[in-house]
Scaffold this motif. Structure first.
Motif, PDB file in Angstrom:
ATOM      1  N   LYS A 287     -41.791  44.102-108.974  1.00  0.00           N
ATOM      2  CA  LYS A 287     -41.219  43.789-110.157  1.00  0.00           C
ATOM      3  C   LYS A 287     -41.549  42.413-110.507  1.00  0.00           C
ATOM      4  O   LYS A 287     -41.036  41.781-111.579  1.00  0.00           O
ATOM      5  CB  LYS A 287     -39.811  44.039-110.258  1.00  0.00           C
ATOM      6  CG  LYS A 287     -39.557  45.379-110.541  1.00  0.00           C
ATOM      7  CD  LYS A 287     -37.854  45.453-110.613  1.00  0.00           C
ATOM      8  CE  LYS A 287     -36.960  46.565-109.938  1.00  0.00           C
ATOM      9  NZ  LYS A 287     -35.843  46.514-109.949  1.00  0.00           N
ATOM     10  N   GLU A 288     -42.154  41.771-109.839  1.00  0.00           N
ATOM     11  CA  GLU A 288     -42.726  40.318-110.081  1.00  0.00           C
ATOM     12  C   GLU A 288     -43.392  40.242-111.567  1.00  0.00           C
ATOM     13  O   GLU A 288     -44.254  40.778-111.713  1.00  0.00           O
ATOM     14  CB  GLU A 288     -43.753  39.827-108.764  1.00  0.00           C
ATOM     15  CG  GLU A 288     -42.983  39.833-107.716  1.00  0.00           C
ATOM     16  CD  GLU A 288     -42.578  38.391-107.313  1.00  0.00           C
ATOM     17  OE1 GLU A 288     -42.492  37.416-108.188  1.00  0.00           O
ATOM     18  OE2 GLU A 288     -42.280  38.190-106.053  1.00  0.00           O
ATOM     19  N   HIS A 289     -42.682  39.134-112.149  1.00  0.00           N
ATOM     20  CA  HIS A 289     -43.447  39.026-113.540  1.00  0.00           C
ATOM     21  C   HIS A 289     -44.704  38.621-113.439  1.00  0.00           C
ATOM     22  O   HIS A 289     -45.690  39.167-114.498  1.00  0.00           O
ATOM     23  CB  HIS A 289     -42.599  37.536-114.126  1.00  0.00           C
ATOM     24  CG  HIS A 289     -43.224  37.381-115.445  1.00  0.00           C
ATOM     25  ND1 HIS A 289     -42.810  38.259-116.563  1.00  0.00           N
ATOM     26  CD2 HIS A 289     -43.769  36.276-115.866  1.00  0.00           C
ATOM     27  CE1 HIS A 289     -43.156  37.589-117.619  1.00  0.00           C
ATOM     28  NE2 HIS A 289     -43.864  36.528-117.126  1.00  0.00           N
ATOM     29  N   LYS A 290     -45.324  37.983-112.432  1.00  0.00           N
ATOM     30  CA  LYS A 290     -46.796  37.547-112.766  1.00  0.00           C
ATOM     31  C   LYS A 290     -47.544  38.865-112.415  1.00  0.00           C
ATOM     32  O   LYS A 290     -48.882  38.786-112.804  1.00  0.00           O
ATOM     33  CB  LYS A 290     -47.106  36.512-111.588  1.00  0.00           C
ATOM     34  CG  LYS A 290     -46.949  36.803-110.150  1.00  0.00           C
ATOM     35  CD  LYS A 290     -47.378  35.568-109.153  1.00  0.00           C
ATOM     36  CE  LYS A 290     -47.528  35.539-107.681  1.00  0.00           C
ATOM     37  NZ  LYS A 290     -47.145  36.802-106.784  1.00  0.00           N
ATOM     38  N   ASP A 291     -47.280  39.823-111.495  1.00  0.00           N
ATOM     39  CA  ASP A 291     -48.150  40.855-111.288  1.00  0.00           C
ATOM     40  C   ASP A 291     -48.227  41.998-112.540  1.00  0.00           C
ATOM     41  O   ASP A 291     -49.265  42.372-112.701  1.00  0.00           O
ATOM     42  CB  ASP A 291     -47.276  41.850-109.912  1.00  0.00           C
ATOM     43  CG  ASP A 291     -47.267  40.977-108.798  1.00  0.00           C
ATOM     44  OD1 ASP A 291     -48.508  40.596-108.766  1.00  0.00           O
ATOM     45  OD2 ASP A 291     -46.666  41.572-107.831  1.00  0.00           O
ATOM     46  N   ILE A 292     -46.962  41.866-113.111  1.00  0.00           N
ATOM     47  CA  ILE A 292     -47.000  42.475-114.249  1.00  0.00           C
ATOM     48  C   ILE A 292     -47.919  42.271-115.495  1.00  0.00           C
ATOM     49  O   ILE A 292     -48.700  42.923-115.954  1.00  0.00           O
ATOM     50  CB  ILE A 292     -45.645  43.052-114.892  1.00  0.00           C
ATOM     51  CG1 ILE A 292     -44.642  43.467-113.941  1.00  0.00           C
ATOM     52  CG2 ILE A 292     -45.511  43.505-116.230  1.00  0.00           C
ATOM     53  CD1 ILE A 292     -43.083  43.425-114.100  1.00  0.00           C
ATOM     54  N   ILE A 293     -47.697  40.986-115.692  1.00  0.00           N
ATOM     55  CA  ILE A 293     -48.613  39.864-116.576  1.00  0.00           C
ATOM     56  C   ILE A 293     -50.028  40.191-116.233  1.00  0.00           C
ATOM     57  O   ILE A 293     -51.021  40.465-117.271  1.00  0.00           O
ATOM     58  CB  ILE A 293     -48.104  38.724-116.785  1.00  0.00           C
ATOM     59  CG1 ILE A 293     -46.630  38.499-117.245  1.00  0.00           C
ATOM     60  CG2 ILE A 293     -49.065  37.551-117.297  1.00  0.00           C
ATOM     61  CD1 ILE A 293     -46.683  38.686-118.868  1.00  0.00           C
ATOM     62  N   GLU A 294     -50.294  39.858-115.155  1.00  0.00           N
ATOM     63  CA  GLU A 294     -51.854  39.983-114.477  1.00  0.00           C
ATOM     64  C   GLU A 294     -52.298  41.245-114.706  1.00  0.00           C
ATOM     65  O   GLU A 294     -53.388  41.320-115.339  1.00  0.00           O
ATOM     66  CB  GLU A 294     -51.618  39.615-113.118  1.00  0.00           C
ATOM     67  CG  GLU A 294     -53.293  39.166-112.566  1.00  0.00           C
ATOM     68  CD  GLU A 294     -53.705  38.152-113.217  1.00  0.00           C
ATOM     69  OE1 GLU A 294     -55.076  38.052-113.385  1.00  0.00           O
ATOM     70  OE2 GLU A 294     -53.296  37.185-114.062  1.00  0.00           O
ATOM     71  N   ALA A 295     -51.499  42.384-114.505  1.00  0.00           N
ATOM     72  CA  ALA A 295     -52.073  43.722-114.557  1.00  0.00           C
ATOM     73  C   ALA A 295     -52.488  44.149-116.087  1.00  0.00           C
ATOM     74  O   ALA A 295     -53.319  44.607-116.452  1.00  0.00           O
ATOM     75  CB  ALA A 295     -51.144  44.617-113.879  1.00  0.00           C
ATOM     76  N   TYR A 296     -51.676  43.712-116.823  1.00  0.00           N
ATOM     77  CA  TYR A 296     -51.641  43.937-118.152  1.00  0.00           C
ATOM     78  C   TYR A 296     -52.836  43.224-118.978  1.00  0.00           C
ATOM     79  O   TYR A 296     -53.613  43.768-119.669  1.00  0.00           O
ATOM     80  CB  TYR A 296     -50.464  43.690-119.002  1.00  0.00           C
ATOM     81  CG  TYR A 296     -49.388  44.742-119.153  1.00  0.00           C
ATOM     82  CD1 TYR A 296     -49.638  45.766-120.228  1.00  0.00           C
ATOM     83  CD2 TYR A 296     -48.508  45.088-118.393  1.00  0.00           C
ATOM     84  CE1 TYR A 296     -49.014  46.884-120.457  1.00  0.00           C
ATOM     85  CE2 TYR A 296     -47.581  46.255-118.558  1.00  0.00           C
ATOM     86  CZ  TYR A 296     -47.788  47.027-119.533  1.00  0.00           C
ATOM     87  OH  TYR A 296     -47.155  48.238-119.632  1.00  0.00           O
ATOM     88  N   LYS A 297     -52.907  41.984-118.368  1.00  0.00           N
ATOM     89  CA  LYS A 297     -54.108  41.088-118.912  1.00  0.00           C
ATOM     90  C   LYS A 297     -55.417  41.657-118.350  1.00  0.00           C
ATOM     91  O   LYS A 297     -56.296  41.467-119.326  1.00  0.00           O
ATOM     92  CB  LYS A 297     -54.173  39.730-118.029  1.00  0.00           C
ATOM     93  CG  LYS A 297     -53.107  38.774-118.844  1.00  0.00           C
ATOM     94  CD  LYS A 297     -53.232  37.333-118.427  1.00  0.00           C
ATOM     95  CE  LYS A 297     -52.504  36.541-119.124  1.00  0.00           C
ATOM     96  NZ  LYS A 297     -52.011  35.104-118.416  1.00  0.00           N
TER      97      LYS A 297
END
Lengths: 362, 139
Positions: free
Chosen positions: B92-102
């Motif tokens: 649920k890590e913010h940076k994983d979510i952002i990176e995946a969406y990017k």
């Protein structure tokens, strides 16, 4: 660190600079000389000083003015000064910002031993500050490491846990008809414990996240917050406690974190008094003599022996079995962590089977 | 399905089967296998777009080549960028979510620790992408 502490010496007369350098020659320091305020300011751009020796009577910019400017600058606002003056003066008003940091006065002619002692004093103080700063940095790094460790642990524990719960559920789905009662009991114990471990991991995760969260303080309407929590609690687990809220006073705190503190304390009070015939919970505050505010939550529930009070705030520490009262033992650990983050304190008084009072200030 | 955990893969397969979603599922055990499958020439589908999947489930934390690296390849390649990619991870890590969406993933789903909830997530997500969503067609 073996860097020599740097000392700034400012005097418009070069011969005075030479004289001071001679007095201080045996100290393990590096002297940076300046013959005017402007030169001194320039030097502060290139060096980090432990101390400044300032002549007061200088043309253009005098020692007070220079000190005032240095106090305004972020890089030098903690820099201690020794003013060196031809005439004794206690007219401190001319030195703007004198109240902001350490300084000392010497009158000319300077006595060598006094100057050396003063310089030594400030250097020692400076070195202690550096040591404390470094220790703090070190502690912070260790703390961060620990927090990310517990975060990744609780993360990695989830995967095998999900497998455990999944396979036991699949076993139930596919083979329940061929299991006898003992088989069913064993299976349900596996499921119960997998679920329990899931809760522990979730709690650990929440707890470690807390450590990484920054405080956003604002004025919080505690009265409204407490009423809101009571409303939420009635929805999520109905109880028959009689709850008395005294008039509350606002707090300066992080809204969502303070909500968690109140939620945990109030739900605890309701939970641990739930087995009484007439459970009662009281919520309020009082002012100390020095104007500080202490909030409290009081119940007439199971309480505990005061000799165990130190265990109460530990992670996963419990004073009651899950059979008596459900829970993982994270609630009060979270409360304490939040209150410590606010710079406050939480403590309690209790008596077994009579009830407990939890106090906190921020 | 690009997933290194055999048990998670089994849960996904079982959930799909129970929900009567009968599409063929190709299971790849890590990012390296996935890259080989999509971009290698020896075996797998290589450049044969007729064999491209209708949907990719991909885990993030995998040995050798992680999910984000695979997603980057898939989403920058002219041929594969149209395939819907759903991240299925416990992070649920913010940076994983952002990176995946990017990188352009089409969905980000967090695996639940609870088996039943996890199964439902898989079925709901698969149903949406396979039955409701209308994908572009290759020409």
């Amino acid at each position: 660190m073996n860097i020599k502490p740097k000392i700034l010496v400012v005097d418009d007369k070069p011969e005075n600079l030479v004289a001071i350098a001679r007095v201080l020659k045996d100290l393990d320091i590096e002297l940076i000389k300046a013959t005017s305020g402007n030169e001194a300011l320039k030097a502060t751009l290139h060096h980090n000083f432990a101390l400044a020796l300032l002549d007061i009577q200088m043309p253009d910019m005098d020692g007070y003015e220079l000190a005032g400017i240095l106090r305004e600058e972020e890089k030098t606002h903690d820099l201690p000064f020794i003013f060196i003056s031809a005439v004794y003066t206690d007219n401190l008003n001319v030195f703007k910002g004198y109240e902001k940091g350490a300084f000392s006065f010497l009158t000319k002619p300077i006595q060598a031993s006094i100057l050396i002692n003063r310089v030594k004093f400030f250097i020692e103080k400076h070195q202690q500050e550096i040591e404390i700063y470094n220790k703090n940095q070190e502690l912070q790094a260790i703390n961060e490491e620990l927090e990310s460790f517990s975060y990744s642990i609780s993360h990695d524990l989830r995967a095998p846990l999900r497998a455990l719960s999944a396979y036991s559920k699949m076993l139930e789905e596919d083979f329940l008809p061929v299991l006898n009662d003992e088989g069913k009991r064993l299976l349900s114990n596996i499921q119960y414990n997998a679920k329990k471990m899931g809760n522990l991991v979730d709690d650990l995760l929440a707890f470690s996240k807390l450590g990484r969260q920054d405080l956003k303080k604002s004025k919080v309407d505690v009265q409204q917050m407490v009423e809101h929590i009571l409303h939420d609690l009635e929805q999520s687990f109905p109880h028959h406690a009689r709850i008395k809220i005294n008039a509350m006073t606002p707090a300066l705190a992080d809204h969502s974190l303070l909500y968690q503190v109140w939620f945990n304390l109030i739900s605890n009070a309701i939970k641990y008094s739930s087995k009484k015939d007439k459970p009662e919970v009281e919520i309020g505050y009082f002012s100390d003599n020095d104007g500080g505010i202490t909030y409290y939550v009081k119940d007439n529930g199971a309480g505990f022996k005061m000799k165990y009070k130190n265990k109460l705030f530990g992670v996963f520490q419990r004073l009651h079995s899950p059979k008596e009262f459900e829970g993982t033992g994270i609630g009060l650990a979270i409360v304490q962590k939040i209150i410590n983050k606010h710079g406050g304190k939480v403590w309690c008084e209790a008596e077994e089977e009579k009830g407990a009072i939890f106090y906190f200030n921020l | 399905m690009i997933e290194d955990s055999e048990s998670d893969a089994e849960i996904v397969l079982r959930a799909l089967k129970k929900a009567n979603i009968t599409n063929t599922v190709k299971q790849l055990m890590d990012g390296e296998e996935a890259l080989d499958y999509f971009f290698g020439n020896q075996e797998g589908l290589g450049q044969n777009i007729l064999l491209y999947p209708k949907l990719i489930f991909i885990d993030l934390k995998m040995p050798k080549v992680n999910g984000l690296e695979v997603i980057k390849k898939l989403k920058t390649n002219e041929e594969t960028r149209l395939i819907p990619v759903v991240v299925l991870t416990s992070s649920k890590e913010h940076k994983d979510i952002i990176e995946a969406y990017k990188l352009g993933v089409n969905s980000y789903v967090v695996k639940s620790a609870d088996y039943e909830r996890f199964s439902k997530l898989v079925v709901d997500t698969a149903s949406y992408w396979l039955l409701i969503n209308h994908p572009p067609e290759y020409e």
